[in-house]
Design an enzyme around this catalytic site. Structure first.
Site, PDB file in Angstrom:
ATOM      1  N   ASP A 145       0.829  -1.205   0.000  1.00 21.59           N
ATOM      2  CA  ASP A 145       0.000   0.000   0.000  1.00 21.59           C
ATOM      3  C   ASP A 145       0.863   1.254   0.000  1.00 21.59           C
ATOM      4  O   ASP A 145       2.015   1.245   0.454  1.00 21.59           O
ATOM      5  CB  ASP A 145      -0.963   0.009   1.184  1.00 21.59           C
ATOM      6  N   ASP A 153       8.862   4.168  -1.262  1.00 18.08           N
ATOM      7  CA  ASP A 153       8.146   3.669  -0.082  1.00 18.08           C
ATOM      8  C   ASP A 153       6.916   2.888  -0.492  1.00 18.08           C
ATOM      9  O   ASP A 153       5.824   3.440  -0.544  1.00 18.08           O
ATOM     10  CB  ASP A 153       7.767   4.864   0.799  1.00 18.08           C
ATOM     11  N   GLU A 171       0.041  -0.802   5.876  1.00 15.11           N
ATOM     12  CA  GLU A 171       1.115  -0.245   6.703  1.00 15.11           C
ATOM     13  C   GLU A 171       0.978   1.257   6.818  1.00 15.11           C
ATOM     14  O   GLU A 171       1.266   1.836   7.865  1.00 15.11           O
ATOM     15  CB  GLU A 171       2.481  -0.599   6.100  1.00 15.11           C
ATOM     16  N   GLU A 172       0.521   1.896   5.752  1.00 11.68           N
ATOM     17  CA  GLU A 172       0.371   3.347   5.755  1.00 11.68           C
ATOM     18  C   GLU A 172      -0.918   3.793   6.435  1.00 11.68           C
ATOM     19  O   GLU A 172      -1.103   4.978   6.687  1.00 11.68           O
ATOM     20  CB  GLU A 172       0.393   3.885   4.309  1.00 11.68           C
ATOM     21  N   HIS A 195       6.379  10.021   0.576  1.00 13.73           N
ATOM     22  CA  HIS A 195       5.108  10.688   0.877  1.00 13.73           C
ATOM     23  C   HIS A 195       4.998  12.064   0.216  1.00 13.73           C
ATOM     24  O   HIS A 195       4.021  12.772   0.451  1.00 13.73           O
ATOM     25  CB  HIS A 195       4.890  10.830   2.388  1.00 13.73           C
TER      26      HIS A 195
END
Length: 378
Positions: free
Chosen positions: A70, A101, A135-136, A350
């Site tokens: 994710d 990421d 995870e995010e 991000h």
């Protein structure tokens, strides 16, 4: 020039719009590659989250790659120079949401396993992949649930590399051999709402709370240690009042967060905070959220193997740090094994125009392959 296998796989993963908790076909793509290597596949679907546990071999030690498919939302698309889910290589950099990421790491893990197993089909021990699509996000139905499932059947990970983007200036310059704990408190100081012209029949929580909040912000919780900085206490949110100029508020709300070292436990933190608050003459409620306990891999075969693997590629040893936020490594560490984070440069994670140097993914795959070689070759 033809793109490397790592780059091709990374682009394929990035092209799938897997915003938390969506997987968008990333795990099936990985499953296809891992099945061909002889991995036994277990898909663990908890609520809205897709998780993958893939294992090759039944003997100890059990080494695992861990990561997530994710990604965070792309944000304002007009600020991107390229479409976030249409990966492109420009001037040697791979652009796209998840490049750093952490879909680049996932691609490097898979290719490393393919290369290693091709050269060592009868390796000792076992290799596993623990992959989640949460995870995010709230991290409720992802790695923590998989770890609970594995522990319930006594399937314990001995050593794990989490592919979070740990590097700062170039791939492998930093290895995270631990992480601080994260502990959040939500404090409500109670007063009595009233008119500002009649303070004698109201009770303003703001002046009541300020001395206590000031004392909390000045506490020295510990001095850290060889691996961890001193514990940090911060107020991310503070609010009170109705917005009107003539109303004494009935409550004050303060949120605080501690990033704490292995020198102190969250229970000790709670006791010290209650002791401070109870010195003051106000009524309060306090809710706690333990976001993650600290973990540390200070020594061991995995740390030695990772340091050596990075040095083989870069010609110098990595720096060991425990800085930064939390990761899913905190859940895996509960098994009692060794946990290390090694991934690409984190400068654009991000952000809009997230990118990673394309050749770094090949270097990362080689580091991962070297780790496998160091640990699992007889």
């Amino acid at each position: 020039m033809q793109a490397s296998p790592v780059l091709e796989l990374a682009k394929d993963l990035i092209s799938r719009e897997s915003v938390t908790p969506e997987d968008a076909g990333c795990q099936p793509l990985m499953i296809e590659r891992l099945k061909a290597l002889g991995f036994e596949i277990e898909v663990l679907h908890f609520e809205d989250t897709l998780n993958l546990w893939a294992r090759r071999g039944k003997e100890a030690p059990l080494f695992a790659f861990a990561g997530h498919t994710d990604v965070v939302p792309a944000g304002n698309l007009t600020h991107w120079n390229t479409a976030p889910f249409e990966p492109q290589v420009i001037d040697g950099y791979l652009y796209g949401r998840g490049a750093a990421d952490m879909k680049g790491s996932l691609a490097a893990m898979v290719i490393a396993a393919e290369e290693f197993i091709a050269a060592n089909p009868d390796h000792k021990g076992s290799i596993a992949f623990l992959i989640t699509s949460d995870e995010e996000g709230p991290f409720i139905n992802g790695t923590t649930r998989v770890v609970e499932t594995l522990m319930a059947r006594n399937e314990i990970i001995d050593m794990c590399i989490v592919g979070e983007p740990s590097s700062t200036n170039y791939v492998g310059d930093i290895v995270k051999n631990g992480r601080r704990g994260s502990f959040t408190g939500e404090l409500t100081v109670k007063g009595i709402q009233g008119h500002v012209a009649y303070p004698h029949i109201a009770k303003n929580p703001i002046p009541l709370a300020l001395p206590a909040l000031a004392e909390l912000s000045q506490v020295e919780w510990d001095q850290g240690n060889e691996f961890f900085p001193p514990t940090s206490f911060q107020f991310p949110n503070l609010n009170s009042g109705t917005g009107a100029s003539n109303v004494i508020p009935g409550e004050l709300h303060a949120m605080f967060n501690l990033r704490y070292s292995t020198e102190i436990t969250h229970e000790e933190i709670k006791q010290r905070i209650y002791q401070i608050l109870d010195k003051y003459d106000f009524e309060y409620d306090l809710k706690w959220t333990l976001n993650g306990e600290p973990f540390l891999t200070g020594t061991g075969d995995l740390l030695d193997a990772v340091v050596d693997a990075v040095e083989q590629v870069n010609g110098q040893k990595p720096q060991l740090l425990t800085t930064g936020g939390t990761s899913d490594g905190r859940f895996i560490a509960k098994m009692g094994g060794q946990v290390i984070e090694l991934g690409p440069v984190n400068a654009t994670i991000h952000k809009v125009n997230e990118c990673v140097k394309a050749e770094d993914l090949d270097l990362l795959a080689k580091m991962y392959q070297n780790v496998l070689q160091n640990l699992l070759v007889k």
